[in-house]
Motif scaffolding. Structure first.
Motif, PDB file in Angstrom:
ATOM      1  N   TYR A   1       1.934  -2.292 -13.908  1.00  0.00           N
ATOM      2  CA  TYR A   1       0.965  -3.001 -13.057  1.00  0.00           C
ATOM      3  C   TYR A   1      -0.186  -2.081 -12.650  1.00  0.00           C
ATOM      4  CZ  TYR A   1       3.946  -7.113 -12.623  1.00  0.00           C
ATOM      5  OH  TYR A   1       4.673  -8.251 -12.889  1.00  0.00           O
TER       6      TYR A   1
ATOM      7  N   LEU B   1      -4.073  -2.736 -13.448  1.00  0.00           N
ATOM      8  CA  LEU B   1      -5.062  -2.721 -12.372  1.00  0.00           C
ATOM      9  C   LEU B   1      -6.255  -1.853 -12.760  1.00  0.00           C
ATOM     10  CD1 LEU B   1      -5.475  -3.846  -9.519  1.00  0.00           C
ATOM     11  CD2 LEU B   1      -4.359  -1.797  -8.620  1.00  0.00           C
TER      12      LEU B   1
ATOM     13  N   LEU C   1      -8.570  -3.712 -15.174  1.00  0.00           N
ATOM     14  CA  LEU C   1      -9.289  -4.904 -14.709  1.00  0.00           C
ATOM     15  C   LEU C   1     -10.740  -4.552 -14.393  1.00  0.00           C
ATOM     16  CD1 LEU C   1      -6.839  -6.831 -12.367  1.00  0.00           C
ATOM     17  CD2 LEU C   1      -7.719  -7.550 -14.560  1.00  0.00           C
TER      18      LEU C   1
ATOM     19  N   THR D   1     -14.267  -8.446 -12.588  1.00  0.00           N
ATOM     20  CA  THR D   1     -13.786  -9.553 -11.766  1.00  0.00           C
ATOM     21  C   THR D   1     -14.079  -9.310 -10.281  1.00  0.00           C
ATOM     22  OG1 THR D   1     -11.597  -8.523 -11.692  1.00  0.00           O
ATOM     23  CG2 THR D   1     -11.962 -10.200 -13.359  1.00  0.00           C
TER      24      THR D   1
ATOM     25  N   ASN E   1     -14.006  -8.271  -6.662  1.00  0.00           N
ATOM     26  CA  ASN E   1     -12.834  -7.951  -5.836  1.00  0.00           C
ATOM     27  C   ASN E   1     -11.705  -8.962  -6.019  1.00  0.00           C
ATOM     28  OD1 ASN E   1     -13.897  -5.636  -4.624  1.00  0.00           O
ATOM     29  ND2 ASN E   1     -15.078  -6.854  -3.178  1.00  0.00           N
TER      30      ASN E   1
ATOM     31  N   ILE F   1      -8.629  -9.834  -7.846  1.00  0.00           N
ATOM     32  CA  ILE F   1      -7.640  -9.194  -8.717  1.00  0.00           C
ATOM     33  C   ILE F   1      -6.717 -10.277  -9.272  1.00  0.00           C
ATOM     34  CG2 ILE F   1      -5.811  -7.460  -8.826  1.00  0.00           C
ATOM     35  CD1 ILE F   1      -8.625  -6.355  -8.226  1.00  0.00           C
ATOM     36  N   THR F   2      -6.789 -10.508 -10.576  1.00  0.00           N
ATOM     37  CA  THR F   2      -5.973 -11.575 -11.158  1.00  0.00           C
ATOM     38  C   THR F   2      -5.809 -11.415 -12.658  1.00  0.00           C
ATOM     39  OG1 THR F   2      -5.712 -13.983 -11.331  1.00  0.00           O
ATOM     40  CG2 THR F   2      -7.951 -13.114 -11.489  1.00  0.00           C
ATOM     41  N   ARG F   3      -4.673 -11.913 -13.159  1.00  0.00           N
ATOM     42  CA  ARG F   3      -4.441 -12.079 -14.588  1.00  0.00           C
ATOM     43  C   ARG F   3      -4.125 -13.549 -14.882  1.00  0.00           C
ATOM     44  NH1 ARG F   3      -5.701  -8.116 -18.345  1.00  0.00           N
ATOM     45  NH2 ARG F   3      -5.076  -6.068 -17.633  1.00  0.00           N
TER      46      ARG F   3
ATOM     47  N   ASP G   1       0.474 -12.321 -10.725  1.00  0.00           N
ATOM     48  CA  ASP G   1      -0.510 -11.604  -9.904  1.00  0.00           C
ATOM     49  C   ASP G   1       0.104 -10.909  -8.690  1.00  0.00           C
ATOM     50  OD1 ASP G   1      -2.571 -12.238 -11.549  1.00  0.00           O
ATOM     51  OD2 ASP G   1      -3.397 -13.840 -10.300  1.00  0.00           O
TER      52      ASP G   1
ATOM     53  N   LEU H   1       0.588  -7.161  -9.095  1.00  0.00           N
ATOM     54  CA  LEU H   1      -0.753  -6.612  -9.346  1.00  0.00           C
ATOM     55  C   LEU H   1      -1.497  -6.456  -8.017  1.00  0.00           C
ATOM     56  CD1 LEU H   1      -2.184  -5.884 -12.012  1.00  0.00           C
ATOM     57  CD2 LEU H   1      -3.242  -8.137 -11.958  1.00  0.00           C
ATOM     58  N   LEU H   2      -1.419  -7.481  -7.174  1.00  0.00           N
ATOM     59  CA  LEU H   2      -2.058  -7.440  -5.854  1.00  0.00           C
ATOM     60  C   LEU H   2      -1.373  -6.435  -4.933  1.00  0.00           C
ATOM     61  CD1 LEU H   2      -2.623 -11.259  -5.510  1.00  0.00           C
ATOM     62  CD2 LEU H   2      -4.437  -9.549  -5.346  1.00  0.00           C
TER      63      LEU H   2
ATOM     64  N   TYR I   1      -2.754  -3.158  -5.801  1.00  0.00           N
ATOM     65  CA  TYR I   1      -4.144  -3.079  -5.346  1.00  0.00           C
ATOM     66  C   TYR I   1      -4.200  -2.747  -3.856  1.00  0.00           C
ATOM     67  CZ  TYR I   1      -8.830  -4.628  -4.021  1.00  0.00           C
ATOM     68  OH  TYR I   1     -10.089  -4.687  -3.512  1.00  0.00           O
TER      69      TYR I   1
END
Length: 442
Positions: free
Chosen positions: A133, A137, A140, A143, A145, A147-149, A323, A326-327, A330
């Protein structure tokens, strides 16, 4: 294609222990490399990567701590378990401070070794997943701010960028905490109005009379306390963009005034009859179902269709499982002040299991709290709020109506002095109770 077996390095200078451990670990599907001489183990780790390593603490001429440090240098991703005798527990704890996952105390039995190996392997897999992850990140880009897949969110980002250059009104829908304001900012930043003001107002934050003044301004003497003329948000946003959050909270009178701005590009300050022209792009957001509000007569249809020129629907976080971690990574990087914060394996499981009814905003707050409460650089389960911790508990299947009825009748039969009293408590006749007792075998 056959799945590759996890690899494990076993280092112990006692041949019988080495052989026993090899047999035991191969029994649970691990690919074992055994080394009786620690020097050989040091040569192996330079050439080969291992998922797990079991390292005896007391060896000659090189002890287990030295082997551990070398593994952490050449193969930091390897999860290490230290093997120790009864009198060396303090040294084993020291080894854990140096990066060992856990220790195994001699003498141990087959099952104990296998259980610890499986726990270490689970920890290893979670660590690899977290590292993955982190890598995602870093990759990425483009995109902002957001944060997404997630496919739908990526489509929404592309839609926002495409319509940014137009002056079309935009309606952003989504539950609280899904990132509606971030999308409004994305549209503004990619628009031709990005050098002009971006004005935000939450329509639910102020009572109706104050909100009208905030939106459209007022003149001196318009109401008690109006000691001078004041510009409203629409005037301040002239030439730029205004973001109206929680648009579903507007009263009918303010809905009518907003409709006039959309249709005629004009408004009047509170207490003034003079119309003022304004050039503003409107982005509205809501966590309400505006179609339902229209059906109930609480939101104007003409205003809805004016706002709804472009509609962006943001999915809740529970529909974006890819996500969540991932978040998490972040926010860990955002709030850790340069420290590398790790997550204990149960914490990763809790994050994945929890429903996140407050969406990304709730996740952000949980991470902030956990970092503040963590006693070390590893966030443990106890650092999470109670409701997130409870997500790990196996949900209890709700009872069917039949099961509930059976349990209730059983309780009443236990407290009633006879069947007639039980039937009276239940509100049914004795014959019906007799049939139900027979049916439920009570």
């Amino acid at each position: 294609m056959a799945k590759e077996k996890p690899s494990v390095l076993v280092v112990d200078d006692e041949a019988n222990i080495l052989k026993t451990m090899t047999i035991c670990l191969e029994e649970i599907g691990l690919n074992v490399t055994s080394c009786q001489r620690p020097q050989e183990a040091l040569q192996r780790i330079v050439k080969q990567s291992f998922d797990l390593a079991f390292v005896d603490l007391k060896m000659r001429p090189i002890d287990g701590l030295k082997v551990l440090k070398e593994i952490k240098t050449f193969s930091p991703e390897t999860t290490v378990v230290i093997i120790t005798a009864h009198g060396s527990i303090e040294s084993a704890v020291e080894a854990m401070k140096e990066g060992a996952f856990h220790y195994l105390q001699k003498p141990f039995d087959y099952l104990e070794l296998q259980i610890l190996a499986q726990k270490a392997l689970e920890y290893h897999r979670l660590r690899k997943e977290v590292e993955n992850y982190r890598a995602q990140l870093r990759q990425l880009t483009g995109t902002e701010n957001i944060i997404t897949r997630h496919k739908k969110m990526l489509e929404n980002i592309q839609m926002a960028k495409r319509i940014a250059a137009t002056d079309l009104s935009v309606l952003i829908e989504g539950e609280s905490g899904t990132g509606k304001e971030l999308f409004a900012q994305l549209i503004y930043q990619h628009s031709d109005r990005r050098d002009k003001p971006f004005i935000k107002i939450n329509c639910a934050a102020l009572p109706d009379n104050l909100l009208e003044s905030e939106l459209f301004g007022h003149v001196k003497g318009a109401f008690t306390g109006a000691i001078k003329d004041r510009k409203g948000r629409f005037e301040l946003a002239d030439g730029g963009t205004i973001f109206l959050d929680e648009i579903g909270e507007l009263s009918p009178s303010l809905q009518a005034k907003l409709l006039r701005v959309l249709q005629q590009k004009e408004f009047e300050r509170l207490g003034e009859s003079k119309s003022r022209k304004v050039d503003v792009r409107i982005i509205a957001a809501t966590n309400k179902n505006l179609e339902q509000a229209m059906a109930e007569g609480n939101f104007r249809k003409d205003l809805f269709y004016r706002l709804n020129t472009v509609r962006i629907k943001l999915p809740p976080l529970r529909e974006q499982p890819e996500d969540i971690m991932l978040l998490v990574q972040y926010f860990l990087e955002q709030f850790s002040e340069g420290q590398k914060i790790e997550l204990a394996p149960p914490v990763v499981k809790a994050f994945k299991s929890y429903r996140w009814s407050g969406n990304v905003r709730e996740l952000e707050n949980v991470i902030k709290r956990a970092i503040a409460l963590a006693k070390t650089n590893t966030i443990e389960l106890n650092d999470l709020p109670e409701e997130v911790r409870f997500a790990l508990e196996k949900p209890v299947r709700p009872l069917s109506l039949e099961e509930m009825e059976k349990q209730h009748i059983k309780k009443v039969l236990q407290i009633a002095k006879d069947l007639n009293e039980a039937a009276e408590i239940l509100g049914i006749d004795p014959a019906t109770l007799w049939r139900k007792r027979k049916r439920y075998d009570l």
